[in-house]
Design a protein around this motif. Structure first.
Motif, PDB file in Angstrom:
ATOM      1  N   ASP A  61       0.843  -1.197   0.000  1.00  0.00           N
ATOM      2  CA  ASP A  61       0.000   0.000   0.000  1.00  0.00           C
ATOM      3  C   ASP A  61       0.879   1.248   0.000  1.00  0.00           C
ATOM      4  O   ASP A  61       1.861   1.324   0.749  1.00  0.00           O
ATOM      5  N   VAL A  62       0.513   2.215  -0.842  1.00  0.00           N
ATOM      6  CA  VAL A  62       1.269   3.461  -0.956  1.00  0.00           C
ATOM      7  C   VAL A  62       0.338   4.623  -0.600  1.00  0.00           C
ATOM      8  O   VAL A  62      -0.774   4.710  -1.145  1.00  0.00           O
ATOM      9  N   PRO A  63       0.750   5.518   0.328  1.00  0.00           N
ATOM     10  CA  PRO A  63       2.091   5.598   0.930  1.00  0.00           C
ATOM     11  C   PRO A  63       2.213   4.897   2.277  1.00  0.00           C
ATOM     12  O   PRO A  63       3.243   5.029   2.945  1.00  0.00           O
ATOM     13  N   GLY A  64       1.194   4.160   2.730  1.00  0.00           N
ATOM     14  CA  GLY A  64       1.227   3.587   4.067  1.00  0.00           C
ATOM     15  C   GLY A  64       2.320   2.561   4.281  1.00  0.00           C
ATOM     16  O   GLY A  64       2.896   2.456   5.362  1.00  0.00           O
ATOM     17  N   GLY A  65       2.592   1.730   3.254  1.00  0.00           N
ATOM     18  CA  GLY A  65       3.661   0.741   3.362  1.00  0.00           C
ATOM     19  C   GLY A  65       3.228  -0.619   3.866  1.00  0.00           C
ATOM     20  O   GLY A  65       4.073  -1.503   4.048  1.00  0.00           O
ATOM     21  N   MET A  66       1.922  -0.829   4.113  1.00  0.00           N
ATOM     22  CA  MET A  66       1.483  -2.152   4.552  1.00  0.00           C
ATOM     23  C   MET A  66       1.702  -3.173   3.444  1.00  0.00           C
ATOM     24  O   MET A  66       1.355  -2.926   2.288  1.00  0.00           O
ATOM     25  N   VAL A  67       2.283  -4.317   3.801  1.00  0.00           N
ATOM     26  CA  VAL A  67       2.606  -5.370   2.835  1.00  0.00           C
ATOM     27  C   VAL A  67       1.617  -6.511   3.005  1.00  0.00           C
ATOM     28  O   VAL A  67       1.430  -7.024   4.114  1.00  0.00           O
ATOM     29  N   ARG A  68       0.979  -6.915   1.902  1.00  0.00           N
ATOM     30  CA  ARG A  68       0.033  -8.032   1.927  1.00  0.00           C
ATOM     31  C   ARG A  68       0.533  -9.128   0.987  1.00  0.00           C
ATOM     32  O   ARG A  68       0.914  -8.841  -0.156  1.00  0.00           O
ATOM     33  N   PRO A  69       0.555 -10.380   1.447  1.00  0.00           N
ATOM     34  CA  PRO A  69       1.002 -11.464   0.551  1.00  0.00           C
ATOM     35  C   PRO A  69       0.016 -11.654  -0.590  1.00  0.00           C
ATOM     36  O   PRO A  69      -1.194 -11.720  -0.381  1.00  0.00           O
ATOM     37  N   LEU A  70       0.535 -11.730  -1.783  1.00  0.00           N
ATOM     38  CA  LEU A  70      -0.298 -11.970  -2.961  1.00  0.00           C
ATOM     39  C   LEU A  70      -0.192 -13.412  -3.435  1.00  0.00           C
ATOM     40  O   LEU A  70      -1.148 -13.965  -3.971  1.00  0.00           O
ATOM     41  N   THR A  71       0.987 -14.018  -3.240  1.00  0.00           N
ATOM     42  CA  THR A  71       1.192 -15.407  -3.660  1.00  0.00           C
ATOM     43  C   THR A  71       1.830 -16.193  -2.521  1.00  0.00           C
ATOM     44  O   THR A  71       2.401 -15.628  -1.588  1.00  0.00           O
ATOM     45  N   ALA A  72       1.746 -17.526  -2.641  1.00  0.00           N
ATOM     46  CA  ALA A  72       2.373 -18.431  -1.672  1.00  0.00           C
ATOM     47  C   ALA A  72       2.947 -19.611  -2.453  1.00  0.00           C
ATOM     48  O   ALA A  72       2.211 -20.522  -2.839  1.00  0.00           O
ATOM     49  N   VAL A  73       4.248 -19.555  -2.711  1.00  0.00           N
ATOM     50  CA  VAL A  73       4.908 -20.623  -3.470  1.00  0.00           C
ATOM     51  C   VAL A  73       5.656 -21.540  -2.523  1.00  0.00           C
ATOM     52  O   VAL A  73       5.831 -21.247  -1.339  1.00  0.00           O
TER      53      VAL A  73
END
Length: 262
Positions: A61-73
């Protein structure tokens, strides 16, 4: 801190005028915009038990910087070089390595439907490799995908045997640029691969490679980087559907140019 310590990577976000919007502590590579407030990038990590490495795609998320997983390999699977289109979906390269030895096994050009990506971002489970379809089967080391503006075609590069052989009789591999039409809806048979460049007849100098293709905003032209081993790289452009030699847009035999965007 020792002098040989490596600083962590980060994700600077700039405005069109070059002003800093945010400097996010995300160790991601090859970032792309999904929408005005979301960036997708690749994040790699090693397994704690040393069984291999993996590389997933995350949404930031921009500009907040929260990271969310999109894939799981799984260990030994690496997703990279993402390119997004709101109707075409999420295209990327999926490489597989032997988790024990780290040796390369295969690389595919894969696409996940846009609806599946949206469902994950809305709180659903991360995408797995099964969520992606191979849209260029039979191509070796596909790389650098780029969606056409209308979301119907993907330009990419792949290694192909040219007419020249090595001392052991095996053909020399050189990179060519191609375009493929992914199936709509996803899951059907992809269209044929159209080779924009072609060295199978041996008309190029040994060591000449084409890659990093980029569509023009109207989808009429295609630009790419043309380089000769470690000697030089030029940017060339060609109107699609025409014959003839590509036009050199930027020459001067610079050592390295890559990652083109129109």
């Amino acid at each position: 801190m020792s002098s040989d310590a490596i600083a962590p990577t980060h994700l600077p976000v700039l405005s069109a005028a070059g002003a800093l919007v945010a400097d996010l502590p995300v160790e991601g590579t090859t970032p792309i915009w999904l929408d005005a407030a979301t960036v997708i990038c690749a994040v790699g990590r090693a397994e704690p038990d040393g069984s291999g490495r993996r590389q997933d795609l995350v949404a930031v998320d921009v500009p907040g910087g929260m990271v969310r997983p999109l894939t799981a390999v799984a260990p030994g699977e690496l997703l990279g070089e993402p390119t997004w289109h709101a109707t075409g979906g999420l295209a990327a390269t999926l490489s597989r390595e032997d988790p024990a030895t780290g040796e390369w096994v295969s690389t595919q050009l894969v696409v996940a439907p846009a609806a599946a990506v949206s469902a994950t971002l809305a709180g659903g489970a991360p995408l797995t490799p099964a969520s992606f379809a191979d849209v260029a089967p039979g191509c070796t080391w596909p790389a650098g995908p780029d969606w056409s503006p209308d979301g119907t075609r993907i330009a990419f590069s792949a290694s192909r045997p040219c007419a020249t052989t090595q001392s052991d009789g095996t053909p020399v591999l050189q990179m060519d640029v191609a375009i493929v039409t992914p199936p709509v809806p996803a899951g059907g048979a992809p269209g044929p691969v159209e080779w924009v460049t072609d060295d199978t007849a041996g008309s190029y100098d040994d060591g000449l490679n084409d890659g990093s293709p980029a569509f023009s905003p109207d989808g009429v032209w295609l630009a790419w980087a043309r380089g000769h081993e470690d000697d030089w790289t030029k940017i060339v452009v060609k109107q699609l559907g025409t014959t003839g030699t590509p036009t050199v847009l930027l020459g001067e035999e610079h050592w390295f140019r890559w990652g083109l965007d129109w």
